[in-house]
Design a protein around this motif. Structure first.
Motif, mmCIF file in Angstrom:
data_model
loop_
_atom_site.group_PDB
_atom_site.id
_atom_site.type_symbol
_atom_site.label_atom_id
_atom_site.label_comp_id
_atom_site.label_asym_id
_atom_site.label_seq_id
_atom_site.Cartn_x
_atom_site.Cartn_y
_atom_site.Cartn_z
ATOM 1 N N ALA A 36 38.756 45.108 30.497
ATOM 2 C CA ALA A 36 38.697 45.294 32.043
ATOM 3 C C ALA A 36 37.327 44.536 32.542
ATOM 4 O O ALA A 36 37.219 43.793 33.558
ATOM 5 C CB ALA A 36 38.661 46.714 32.439
ATOM 6 N N VAL A 40 37.290 41.405 35.131
ATOM 7 C CA VAL A 40 36.397 41.516 36.336
ATOM 8 C C VAL A 40 35.405 40.334 36.709
ATOM 9 O O VAL A 40 35.228 39.740 37.619
ATOM 10 C CB VAL A 40 35.869 42.806 36.585
ATOM 11 C CG1 VAL A 40 34.571 42.853 37.724
ATOM 12 C CG2 VAL A 40 36.787 43.973 36.894
ATOM 13 N N VAL A 45 41.044 40.174 38.877
ATOM 14 C CA VAL A 45 41.500 41.644 38.892
ATOM 15 C C VAL A 45 41.999 41.620 40.441
ATOM 16 O O VAL A 45 41.522 41.504 41.506
ATOM 17 C CB VAL A 45 40.192 42.485 38.904
ATOM 18 C CG1 VAL A 45 40.781 43.866 39.309
ATOM 19 C CG2 VAL A 45 39.758 42.596 37.643
ATOM 20 N N TRP A 47 42.303 43.798 43.101
ATOM 21 C CA TRP A 47 41.575 45.220 43.251
ATOM 22 C C TRP A 47 42.574 46.325 43.678
ATOM 23 O O TRP A 47 42.512 47.558 43.432
ATOM 24 C CB TRP A 47 40.464 44.904 44.190
ATOM 25 C CG TRP A 47 39.427 44.190 43.554
ATOM 26 C CD1 TRP A 47 39.278 42.840 43.601
ATOM 27 C CD2 TRP A 47 38.734 44.772 42.328
ATOM 28 N NE1 TRP A 47 38.089 42.622 42.818
ATOM 29 C CE2 TRP A 47 37.762 43.748 42.000
ATOM 30 C CE3 TRP A 47 38.433 46.110 41.903
ATOM 31 C CZ2 TRP A 47 36.753 44.041 41.075
ATOM 32 C CZ3 TRP A 47 37.654 46.390 40.934
ATOM 33 C CH2 TRP A 47 36.743 45.167 40.495
ATOM 34 N N ALA A 50 44.340 47.575 40.753
ATOM 35 C CA ALA A 50 43.558 48.057 39.650
ATOM 36 C C ALA A 50 43.043 49.513 40.271
ATOM 37 O O ALA A 50 43.099 50.545 39.501
ATOM 38 C CB ALA A 50 42.388 47.226 39.658
#
Length: 142
Positions: A36, A40, A45, A47, A50
């Motif tokens: 992860a 990032v 990612v 968001w 996520a």
């Protein structure tokens, strides 16, 4: 992250199922966290997804862990953890097989083996045969 291999291995070695489950959960936490962080840092990612999946997984893990712990304490059946682990491994295997067949169906059952790293696509690199047009003897020569 190693949990599917080391979890059953620790059970076979005689490690308490609760210790095995806690150890594999810690390994999964560490490996998934490192991946992860990598995504990032790379800026890959999405968001909204996520954050949504983080809270869904956090809630599911909390509810599942508290209920399983309560069940094990109430009944003394640590073997339920082994059963859950075996079920997860079986479902993951079935899922991989399903994904394999779905991906093969998308490319019209074209199985052209391994390709060299960093090749340019051309007509000569195209799949020469289709899986469905081959006989069983051609697919499995042994």
């Amino acid at each position: 992250g190693g949990g599917m291999v080391l979890g059953p291995l620790m059970i076979v070695m005689g490690v308490n199922p609760r210790v095995s489950t806690a150890t594999t959960a810690t390994m999964i936490l560490l490996t998934s966290s490192s991946v992860a962080v990598m995504f990032v840092m790379s800026g890959l990612v999405p968001w909204q997804y996520a954050v949504y999946f983080f809270f869904v997984c956090l809630l599911g893990a909390y509810i599942g862990k508290t209920r399983i712990d309560a069940y094990v304490k109430k009944t003394g059946m640590g073997s339920i953890l082994v059963g859950i682990l075996a079920t997860i491994i079986a479902l993951a295997t079935i899922g991989c097989i399903i994904i394999l067949f779905l991906n093969l169906a998308k490319v019209d059952w074209c199985v052209d083996g391994f390709k060299a790293f960093c090749t340019v696509s051309s007509e000569e690199n195209a799949c020469p045969t289709r899986l469905l047009s081959l006989s069983a003897e051609e697919i499995f020569p042994y």
